[in-house]
Motif scaffolding. Structure first.
Motif, PDB file in Angstrom:
ATOM      1  N   GLY A  73      -5.165 -12.709  -7.744  1.00 44.14           N
ATOM      2  CA  GLY A  73      -3.910 -12.293  -6.853  1.00 44.14           C
ATOM      3  C   GLY A  73      -4.854 -13.139  -5.111  1.00 44.14           C
ATOM      4  N   GLU A  74      -3.434 -13.325  -4.704  1.00 43.57           N
ATOM      5  CA  GLU A  74      -3.843 -14.020  -3.074  1.00 43.57           C
ATOM      6  C   GLU A  74      -2.921 -13.309  -1.963  1.00 43.57           C
ATOM      7  N   GLY A  75      -2.475 -11.643  -2.589  1.00 47.01           N
ATOM      8  CA  GLY A  75      -1.997 -10.677  -1.319  1.00 47.01           C
ATOM      9  C   GLY A  75      -2.603  -9.778  -0.558  1.00 47.01           C
ATOM     10  N   ARG A  76      -4.256  -9.831  -1.379  1.00 46.91           N
ATOM     11  CA  ARG A  76      -5.007  -8.897  -1.236  1.00 46.91           C
ATOM     12  C   ARG A  76      -4.757  -7.938  -1.033  1.00 46.91           C
ATOM     13  N   GLY A  77      -4.874  -7.479  -2.549  1.00 44.97           N
ATOM     14  CA  GLY A  77      -3.992  -5.936  -3.587  1.00 44.97           C
ATOM     15  C   GLY A  77      -2.332  -6.192  -2.770  1.00 44.97           C
ATOM     16  N   ALA A  78      -1.828  -6.699  -2.368  1.00 49.48           N
ATOM     17  CA  ALA A  78      -0.459  -6.286  -1.830  1.00 49.48           C
ATOM     18  C   ALA A  78       0.574  -6.572  -3.807  1.00 49.48           C
ATOM     19  N   GLY A  79       0.185  -6.885  -4.226  1.00 50.83           N
ATOM     20  CA  GLY A  79       0.574  -6.537  -5.598  1.00 50.83           C
ATOM     21  C   GLY A  79       0.384  -5.778  -6.667  1.00 50.83           C
ATOM     22  N   PHE A  80      -0.733  -4.984  -6.567  1.00 53.30           N
ATOM     23  CA  PHE A  80      -1.179  -4.097  -6.777  1.00 53.30           C
ATOM     24  C   PHE A  80      -0.608  -3.012  -5.978  1.00 53.30           C
ATOM     25  N   LEU A  81      -0.472  -2.243  -4.808  1.00 56.82           N
ATOM     26  CA  LEU A  81       0.284  -1.527  -3.994  1.00 56.82           C
ATOM     27  C   LEU A  81       1.833  -1.657  -4.199  1.00 56.82           C
ATOM     28  N   ASN A  82       2.221  -3.015  -4.748  1.00 54.37           N
ATOM     29  CA  ASN A  82       3.953  -3.017  -4.734  1.00 54.37           C
ATOM     30  C   ASN A  82       3.641  -2.591  -6.061  1.00 54.37           C
ATOM     31  N   TRP A  83       3.416  -2.944  -7.179  1.00 53.32           N
ATOM     32  CA  TRP A  83       3.213  -2.044  -8.693  1.00 53.32           C
ATOM     33  C   TRP A  83       3.011  -0.168  -8.173  1.00 53.32           C
ATOM     34  N   LEU A  84       2.446   0.101  -7.266  1.00 52.79           N
ATOM     35  CA  LEU A  84       2.198   1.538  -7.230  1.00 52.79           C
ATOM     36  C   LEU A  84       3.271   1.814  -6.706  1.00 52.79           C
ATOM     37  N   LYS A  85       4.015   1.300  -5.699  1.00 50.95           N
ATOM     38  CA  LYS A  85       5.401   1.826  -4.706  1.00 50.95           C
ATOM     39  C   LYS A  85       6.477   1.921  -5.556  1.00 50.95           C
ATOM     40  N   ASP A  86       6.766   0.732  -6.689  1.00 52.01           N
ATOM     41  CA  ASP A  86       7.935   0.630  -7.558  1.00 52.01           C
ATOM     42  C   ASP A  86       8.517   1.736  -7.972  1.00 52.01           C
ATOM     43  N   ARG A  87       6.330   2.281  -8.819  1.00 57.33           N
ATOM     44  CA  ARG A  87       6.684   3.344 -10.301  1.00 57.33           C
ATOM     45  C   ARG A  87       6.047   4.380  -9.177  1.00 57.33           C
ATOM     46  N   THR A  99       1.385   7.211  -5.652  1.00 60.49           N
ATOM     47  CA  THR A  99       0.888   7.407  -4.513  1.00 60.49           C
ATOM     48  C   THR A  99      -0.743   6.142  -4.748  1.00 60.49           C
ATOM     49  N   LYS A 100      -1.685   5.870  -3.371  1.00 58.53           N
ATOM     50  CA  LYS A 100      -2.883   5.298  -4.135  1.00 58.53           C
ATOM     51  C   LYS A 100      -3.977   6.179  -4.589  1.00 58.53           C
ATOM     52  N   SER A 101      -4.367   7.303  -3.849  1.00 55.60           N
ATOM     53  CA  SER A 101      -4.853   8.206  -4.508  1.00 55.60           C
ATOM     54  C   SER A 101      -4.551   8.664  -5.947  1.00 55.60           C
ATOM     55  N   GLN A 102      -3.330   8.771  -5.758  1.00 52.69           N
ATOM     56  CA  GLN A 102      -2.961   9.327  -7.433  1.00 52.69           C
ATOM     57  C   GLN A 102      -3.313   8.321  -8.541  1.00 52.69           C
ATOM     58  N   ALA A 103      -3.827   7.200  -7.757  1.00 54.46           N
ATOM     59  CA  ALA A 103      -3.639   5.335  -8.787  1.00 54.46           C
ATOM     60  C   ALA A 103      -5.529   5.533  -9.290  1.00 54.46           C
ATOM     61  N   TYR A 104      -5.537   5.741  -8.267  1.00 52.00           N
ATOM     62  CA  TYR A 104      -7.400   5.772  -8.085  1.00 52.00           C
ATOM     63  C   TYR A 104      -8.382   6.833  -9.039  1.00 52.00           C
ATOM     64  N   ALA A 105      -7.351   8.306  -9.442  1.00 54.45           N
ATOM     65  CA  ALA A 105      -7.620   9.306  -9.862  1.00 54.45           C
ATOM     66  C   ALA A 105      -7.565   9.193 -10.986  1.00 54.45           C
ATOM     67  N   LEU A 106      -6.440   8.211 -11.592  1.00 52.76           N
ATOM     68  CA  LEU A 106      -5.971   7.943 -13.200  1.00 52.76           C
ATOM     69  C   LEU A 106      -7.361   6.902 -13.604  1.00 52.76           C
ATOM     70  N   ILE A 107      -7.200   5.580 -12.920  1.00 50.12           N
ATOM     71  CA  ILE A 107      -8.225   4.659 -12.749  1.00 50.12           C
ATOM     72  C   ILE A 107      -9.582   5.906 -12.980  1.00 50.12           C
ATOM     73  N   GLN A 108     -10.131   6.349 -12.640  1.00 49.47           N
ATOM     74  CA  GLN A 108     -11.156   7.311 -12.403  1.00 49.47           C
ATOM     75  C   GLN A 108     -11.273   7.942 -14.212  1.00 49.47           C
ATOM     76  N   LEU A 109     -10.147   8.238 -13.824  1.00 50.24           N
ATOM     77  CA  LEU A 109     -10.524   9.303 -15.853  1.00 50.24           C
ATOM     78  C   LEU A 109     -10.267   8.518 -16.634  1.00 50.24           C
ATOM     79  N   ALA A 110      -9.998   7.382 -16.523  1.00 52.67           N
ATOM     80  CA  ALA A 110     -10.222   6.328 -17.615  1.00 52.67           C
ATOM     81  C   ALA A 110     -11.219   5.986 -17.680  1.00 52.67           C
ATOM     82  N   ASN A 111     -12.238   5.384 -16.603  1.00 48.82           N
ATOM     83  CA  ASN A 111     -13.342   4.988 -16.883  1.00 48.82           C
ATOM     84  C   ASN A 111     -14.374   6.146 -17.242  1.00 48.82           C
ATOM     85  N   SER A 112     -14.213   7.668 -17.174  1.00 44.82           N
ATOM     86  CA  SER A 112     -14.413   8.511 -17.219  1.00 44.82           C
ATOM     87  C   SER A 112     -14.170   8.753 -18.771  1.00 44.82           C
TER      88      SER A 112
END
Length: 356
Positions: free
Chosen positions: A81-95, A98-111
């Motif tokens: 990516g070239e947008g310094r995370g903008a694409g990821f944040l836009n993906w979250l915004k479209d759905r 929130t960023k905190s919810q996203a990272y909580a889900l990622i942590q759950l998947a990692n666990s």
């Protein structure tokens, strides 16, 4: 053609995902009629509990997969990516995530992936967990994860209560702080682990010198009442020691805090002494915050005074009214009627004027 998803290097088909969920995509539960008096209360409760467990299992599984999806999107952008995370944040915004919810889900998947990769948990056993129990297990010590996973793989239903119970049992039986007399009672079941775990956690906060008497007491009387009493005492001891270490007023003063502690223990007023030093810490922090706020407010008032003049009578009136807060003597009414006022005089002094 059956599409696949790659998870931890393994290809997982969409059919596998659906099979793992074991729940139809279209929910259509047959809820019992709450007004049907012919349904026994126990049957009514059991039917609703079964439906709730299915929803809970579905919630856990879908959140794990959402976390894996979000992780893939984030990692993809990290790589190219070239947008310094903008694409990821836009993906979250479209759905609307929130960023905190996203990272909580990622942590759950990692666990989940860690538990599966380490071989602690069979994929089918995930369905035996409630969502909150699974998250709590993932955040627990490896030994507790092992105990919980073994229970899940035996088919036990795992809720937060089961996780806490197993965690308490492991804490009680593995701790070197508890005398053998206590552990024997725990092994017999006459002294429940749920009473011992809080005692261990409080004892872990204390230096060795303060553990001797607690160990002696519970060894002589290995019963629930003594354990509860020693848990309270250990908690008050830890609170006293922690608060006393933070009180700046006591530093370099001619007071022996250990001797003061011994006297408080002898007089059975350790809770009062602990509360005193805790309040002293709170007061010091409050005074520090008060001074910082007062200084900042005084500077802002000075700046506003410079930027205004006689042609701005209302702003000057505002500054005049607030002089009771920005001057060296602070005056604050304690009630709405203004019948009682507290006055504080701000005086600062350099104790070591020659040092920088």
């Amino acid at each position: 053609m059956n599409e696949v998803t790659v998870v931890n290097g393994n290809e997982v088909s969409n059919e596998d995902i659906v099979a793992a969920l074991e729940i139809p995509a279209d929910f259509n539960f047959d809820l019992p009629d709450p007004e049907d008096e012919e349904i026994r209360e126990s049957d009514f409760q059991n039917r609703l509990d079964n439906i709730w467990q299915i929803c809970d299992r579905f919630d856990l599984q879908t959140d794990i997969w959402r976390g894996r999806v979000l992780r893939s999107i984030r990692d993809r952008e990290k790589k190219g990516g070239e947008g310094r995370g903008a694409g990821f944040l836009n993906w979250l915004k479209d759905r609307e995530i929130t960023k905190s919810q996203a990272y909580a889900l990622i942590q759950l998947a990692n666990s989940a992936d860690t538990l599966l990769a380490d071989g602690m948990l069979d994929p089918d056993s995930i369905n035996n967990f409630s969502k909150r129990a699974f998250v709590e297990t993932a955040n627990s010590a490896p030994e507790i994860q092992q105990l919980v996973s073994e229970a899940a793989q035996k088919g036990d239903r795992i809720t937060r209560r089961e996780v806490k119970q197993l965690a308490d049992e492991w804490t009680a039986m593995s701790s070197e702080l508890l005398p053998d007399e206590i552990k024997e009672k725990a092994a017999e079941g006459s002294l429940p682990a749920r009473h011992l775990a809080p005692l261990v956690r409080e004892m872990e906060k204390l230096p060795d010198s303060h553990l001797i008497e607690i160990k002696r007491e519970i060894a002589e009387s290995p019963d629930i009442d003594t354990v509860k009493m020693m848990t309270t005492e250990a908690k008050n001891l830890a609170k006293y020691l922690d608060a006393a270490a933070q009180v700046q007023t006591l530093r370099d003063k001619a007071v022996d805090m250990e001797m003061a502690l011994e006297e408080a223990l002898r007089l059975d007023c350790i809770n009062t002494a602990a509360d005193l030093v805790k309040q002293a810490t709170t007061l010091e922090q409050t005074v520090g915050k008060l001074y910082t706020t007062w200084k900042r407010m005084s500077n802002v008032a000075d700046r506003l005074y410079v930027e205004t003049g006689a042609s701005n009578p209302h702003l000057r009136s505002l500054l005049t009214c607030l002089e009771s807060l920005t001057g060296e003597i602070i005056e604050v009414p304690l009630d709405e009627e203004g019948d009682r006022i507290v006055r504080l005089k701000v005086m600062t002094e350099d104790i070591n004027p020659g040092s920088n």
